[in-house]
Design a protein around this motif. Structure first.
Motif, PDB file in Angstrom:
ATOM      1  N   SER A   1       1.252  -1.148   0.032  1.00  0.00           N
ATOM      2  CA  SER A   1      -0.375   0.414   0.391  1.00  0.00           C
ATOM      3  C   SER A   1       1.038   1.360  -0.049  1.00  0.00           C
ATOM      4  O   SER A   1       2.234   0.939   0.595  1.00  0.00           O
TER       5      SER A   1
ATOM      6  N   TRP B   1      -0.483  -0.293  -9.367  1.00  0.00           N
ATOM      7  CA  TRP B   1      -1.960  -0.905  -9.979  1.00  0.00           C
ATOM      8  C   TRP B   1      -2.855  -0.501  -9.080  1.00  0.00           C
ATOM      9  O   TRP B   1      -2.570   0.414  -7.831  1.00  0.00           O
ATOM     10  N   ARG B   2      -3.598  -0.451  -9.347  1.00  0.00           N
ATOM     11  CA  ARG B   2      -4.462  -0.839  -8.667  1.00  0.00           C
ATOM     12  C   ARG B   2      -5.696  -2.207  -8.191  1.00  0.00           C
ATOM     13  O   ARG B   2      -5.470  -2.565  -9.966  1.00  0.00           O
ATOM     14  N   ASN B   3      -5.899  -2.010  -6.670  1.00  0.00           N
ATOM     15  CA  ASN B   3      -6.150  -3.916  -6.416  1.00  0.00           C
ATOM     16  C   ASN B   3      -7.884  -3.759  -7.413  1.00  0.00           C
ATOM     17  O   ASN B   3      -8.501  -2.575  -7.343  1.00  0.00           O
ATOM     18  N   ALA B   4      -7.931  -4.768  -6.940  1.00  0.00           N
ATOM     19  CA  ALA B   4      -9.402  -4.664  -7.426  1.00  0.00           C
ATOM     20  C   ALA B   4     -10.818  -3.882  -6.333  1.00  0.00           C
ATOM     21  O   ALA B   4     -11.650  -3.145  -6.944  1.00  0.00           O
ATOM     22  N   GLY B   5     -10.583  -3.099  -4.981  1.00  0.00           N
ATOM     23  CA  GLY B   5     -10.828  -2.122  -4.185  1.00  0.00           C
ATOM     24  C   GLY B   5     -10.803  -0.746  -4.624  1.00  0.00           C
ATOM     25  O   GLY B   5     -10.438   0.603  -3.919  1.00  0.00           O
ATOM     26  N   GLY B   6      -9.944  -0.437  -6.002  1.00  0.00           N
ATOM     27  CA  GLY B   6      -9.422   0.766  -6.162  1.00  0.00           C
ATOM     28  C   GLY B   6      -7.981   1.154  -6.251  1.00  0.00           C
ATOM     29  O   GLY B   6      -7.379   2.087  -5.730  1.00  0.00           O
ATOM     30  N   GLN B   7      -7.593   0.536  -4.795  1.00  0.00           N
ATOM     31  CA  GLN B   7      -6.235   1.108  -3.988  1.00  0.00           C
ATOM     32  C   GLN B   7      -5.218   0.883  -4.930  1.00  0.00           C
ATOM     33  O   GLN B   7      -4.774  -0.279  -5.869  1.00  0.00           O
ATOM     34  N   ARG B   8      -3.789   1.853  -4.465  1.00  0.00           N
ATOM     35  CA  ARG B   8      -2.560   1.814  -5.395  1.00  0.00           C
ATOM     36  C   ARG B   8      -2.219   0.185  -4.442  1.00  0.00           C
ATOM     37  O   ARG B   8      -2.069   0.733  -3.284  1.00  0.00           O
ATOM     38  N   ARG B   9      -1.621  -0.117  -5.281  1.00  0.00           N
ATOM     39  CA  ARG B   9      -0.852  -1.077  -4.775  1.00  0.00           C
ATOM     40  C   ARG B   9       0.200  -0.918  -5.304  1.00  0.00           C
ATOM     41  O   ARG B   9       0.930  -0.800  -6.804  1.00  0.00           O
TER      42      ARG B   9
END
Length: 151
Positions: free
Chosen positions: A8, A35-43
């Motif tokens: 994160s 990139w963005r995970n399924a929840g839209g958070q940056r990873r």
């Protein structure tokens, strides 16, 4: 944490010692690409720890963000850089550092007689530049940057 899950932005900030706002800025500058995970958070990939560390070091040596981005663009996208990848970057970094060291040494060796003088007109001065002949070579203190005065 699984490698696939990525870090994160908070975890990356904790690991690098950088503010979240700085990480977002470097992202905007194209130095890292989360990139963005399924929840839209940056990873962020774990390799970004090393990339951001390199950014901090390069900035301390006076490199601009476009210069740093140019170096980092040589690293692979989709995988963690290998020692060979970093060696390739280090070779280019070394060339630029050597150029900066040479410039700093030239400044050190040529400025000491002029600091405080202000005349800039003595024939022995490295800055001697009648009729602005050095201006034909470009902007800035051309002779201190390595150009040779015409004799």
């Amino acid at each position: 944490m699984a490698q696939k899950a990525g870090l994160s932005i908070g975890a990356l900030a904790d690991r690098t010692g950088m503010a979240v706002s700085a990480i977002r800025y470097y992202e905007e500058q194209g130095l890292i690409a989360p990139w963005r995970n399924a929840g839209g958070q940056r990873r962020f990939p774990r390799a970004d720890i090393r990339r951001l560390s390199f950014v901090r070091i390069a900035q301390q040596f006076g490199f601009t963000l476009p210069e740093i981005r140019s170096l980092l663009d040589e690293l692979p996208g989709g995988r963690t850089p290998t020692p060979q990848d970093w060696s390739r970057i280090a070779a280019r970094f070394r060339v630029r550092l050597d150029q900066r060291i040479e410039t700093l040494q030239r400044l050190r060796d040529n400025l000491d007689g002029c600091i405080g003088c202000g005349c800039l007109s003595l024939p022995k001065c490295a800055l001697y530049n009648p009729d602005d002949r050095a201006g034909d070579k470009g902007s800035g203190p051309r002779y201190l940057m390595g150009d040779k005065p015409e004799t």
